[in-house]
Design an enzyme around this catalytic site. Structure first.
Site, mmCIF file in Angstrom:
data_model
loop_
_atom_site.group_PDB
_atom_site.id
_atom_site.type_symbol
_atom_site.label_atom_id
_atom_site.label_comp_id
_atom_site.label_asym_id
_atom_site.label_seq_id
_atom_site.Cartn_x
_atom_site.Cartn_y
_atom_site.Cartn_z
ATOM 1 N N HIS A 102 0.879 -1.173 0.000
ATOM 2 C CA HIS A 102 0.000 0.000 0.000
ATOM 3 C C HIS A 102 0.914 1.220 0.000
ATOM 4 O O HIS A 102 2.002 1.185 0.603
ATOM 5 C CB HIS A 102 -0.826 0.131 1.280
ATOM 6 N N ASP A 105 2.330 2.089 3.357
ATOM 7 C CA ASP A 105 3.243 1.099 3.938
ATOM 8 C C ASP A 105 4.698 1.479 3.721
ATOM 9 O O ASP A 105 5.571 1.168 4.536
ATOM 10 C CB ASP A 105 3.086 -0.279 3.268
ATOM 11 N N GLU A 233 -10.818 -6.541 -4.447
ATOM 12 C CA GLU A 233 -10.683 -7.637 -3.476
ATOM 13 C C GLU A 233 -11.948 -7.719 -2.623
ATOM 14 O O GLU A 233 -12.190 -6.850 -1.775
ATOM 15 C CB GLU A 233 -9.453 -7.369 -2.601
HETATM 16 C C1 XUL Z 1 -7.705 -6.570 4.393
HETATM 17 C C2 XUL Z 1 -6.911 -6.961 3.208
HETATM 18 C C3 XUL Z 1 -6.056 -5.901 2.615
HETATM 19 C C4 XUL Z 1 -5.966 -5.945 1.117
HETATM 20 C C5 XUL Z 1 -5.216 -4.801 0.516
HETATM 21 O O1 XUL Z 1 -8.528 -7.573 4.896
HETATM 22 O O2 XUL Z 1 -6.937 -8.092 2.793
HETATM 23 O O3 XUL Z 1 -4.797 -6.008 3.176
HETATM 24 O O4 XUL Z 1 -5.374 -7.139 0.680
HETATM 25 O O5 XUL Z 1 -5.699 -3.574 0.919
HETATM 26 CO CO CO Z 2 -5.977 -9.049 1.219
#
Ligand code: XUL
Ligand code: CO
Length: 439
Positions: A102, A105, A233
């Site tokens: 991210h 991060d 996601e």
């Molecule tokens: C949170 C999660 C995140 C995503 C990226 O549950 O999985 O870390 O993968 O933002």
């Molecule tokens: Co994730």
């Protein structure tokens, strides 16, 4: 320059199934050819930055336990660079080809939009140097538009358009950074794109805001010439009570509604699938059937806990099934296996980070070998093929080919005096077959 936090850990090499060395791979032989490609090319392993290098072990009841040297003091450019050095020391010792991050991060902390842009860009140049030096590549980048307090009521779905504008700034720059670093995908996880209380929420409006935001993201991708895949996601809840990107089926409906089903795919996380009440393999198989399978976040939940524990996977049967459906769909294109997993809060040593990843990498490689054998002997596919064979001819083909109306089909049933014979679904036999291949 201080010695690496990981200095005492040797480079992890493949030593075969009988190896007693805990810092070796027993199954992951990156250059072994299986089904025409090396294991490294099939599995495309990635380490995530956030759990492994950012989380300090805090939980809602207690402070951090890990004491990583790069966590001491403010997160300024020097601390971000120290973290970067350690992250790449870890990737190279582990021998993985990819990492994921991210924006927040990797960079020095920033509060204003201008600082955000400046701090991200300062670290991106350093990341590029590290990647060139080590040959470790970027599987995907993403923006964290859920941790900062400004995002408490969402990013794109926030009632305040200025918060959505801050999210737009982060996403635009994170995607540009991903593009600059030759990332293969760009991920959007909408942790706070949902609601905590329906009474204060205009769901129709929020969905339209999210649809418009995603459309702008896709337009930006084409504008900057980023050729990677955009991935959503799915997750049903946590941190919000209800998250709009609930599961693969919901995301597909959302993409169709906003005309984005050919532009966006999914990044499926094992623990998110189980939180949504699905199996991991269900989400993979459905995404591949809908043509939106993209990538995978590997981890596992705890069967007794109803939240995202993000543990390293260790169930060979579950992962063999997941691998089977991935291979059946043709395997990864731009996607890969990212370990979105964290060691437990009491696993405080540098070596614990290795044990978590080594076990998960080896488990996935072993599951992959099992799945490849299942794919090659074709028993399941053939069984399923035979089960639906009736639809290839006669009334089945007419129904599917739209040659028959509902009334035609009803008339056929009477004319032919049909008496469909019951046929076993052979579930136990198939499960026994799978058990034999879990080795
Ligand atoms: C949170 C999660 C995140 C995503 C990226 O549950 O999985 O870390 O993968 O933002
Ligand atoms: Co994730």
């Amino acid at each position: 320059m201080t010695a690496s936090y990981f200095a005492d850990i040797p480079k992890v090499e493949f030593k075969g199934p009988d190896s007693e060395d805990p810092f070796s791979y027993r199954y992951y032989d990156r250059s072994q050819i299986v089904l025409g490609k090396t294991m490294e090319e099939h599995l495309r392993f990635a380490v995530c930055y956030w759990h492994t290098f950012c989380w300090d072990g805090f939980d809602v009841f207690g402070a951090g336990t890990f004491n990583r040297p790069w966590h001491a003091g403010d997160l300024d450019q020097a601390a971000a660079e120290r973290k970067l050095d350690e992250a790449f020391a870890f990737f190279t010792r582990l021998g993985v080809p990819y990492f994921c991050f991210h924006d927040v991060d990797v960079m020095a902390a920033a509060e204003t939009p201008a600082d955000h842009v400046r701090h991200l860009s300062a670290i991106v140049d350093k990341i590029a140097d590290k990647m060139a030096e080590t040959g470790v590549n970027l599987l995907w980048g993403t923006a964290n538009v859920f941790s900062h307090p400004r995002y408490m009521a969402g990013g794109a779905t926030n009632p305040d358009p200025d918060v959505a504008a801050f999210a737009a700034l982060q996403v635009a720059h994170a995607m540009e950074a991903t593009h600059k670093l030759n990332g293969e995908n760009y991920v959007l996880w909408g942790g706070r794109e949902g609601y905590d209380c329906l009474l204060n929420t205009d769901m129709r409006r929020e969905l339209d805001q999210l649809g418009r935001f995603l459309t702008m993201v896709v337009e930006h991708k084409h504008k900057i010439g980023f050729e990677g895949t955009i991935l959503i996601e799915p997750k049903p809840h946590e941190p919000t009570k209800h998250q709009y990107d609930t599961d693969v089926a919901t995301v597909y409906g959302f993409l169709k509604r906003y005309g984005l089903e050919n532009e966006v795919r999914v990044n499926i996380e094992a623990n998110h699938a189980t939180l949504a009440g699905h199996s991991f393999e269900h989400e993979i198989a459905l995404a591949s059937d809908l043509g939106i399978f993209g990538s995978v976040d590997m981890n596992r939940g705890d069967p007794q806990n109803g939240w995202d524990t993000d543990q390293f996977p260790n169930d060979l049967r579950e992962i063999t099934l997941a691998l089977y459906y991935i291979l059946k769909s043709g395997g990864f294109t731009t996607g890969g296996f990212n370990f979105d997993a964290k060691v437990r809060r009491q696993s405080i040593d540098a070596e614990d980070l290795f044990h978590g990843h080594i076990g998960a990498i080896d488990l996935t490689a072993r599951a992959f070998l099992n799945a490849a054998a299942m794919l090659e002997d074709n028993v399941i596919s053939q069984f399923v093929e035979d089960r639906y064979a009736g639809w290839k001819t006669g009334i089945g083909a007419q129904m599917l080919g739209r040659d028959a109306s509902l009334a035609d089909v009803a008339a056929y049933a009477v004319d032919q005096n049909i008496q469909p014979a019951l046929k076993s679904g052979r579930q136990e036999w198939l499960e026994n077959y799978l058990t034999r291949h879990v080795k």
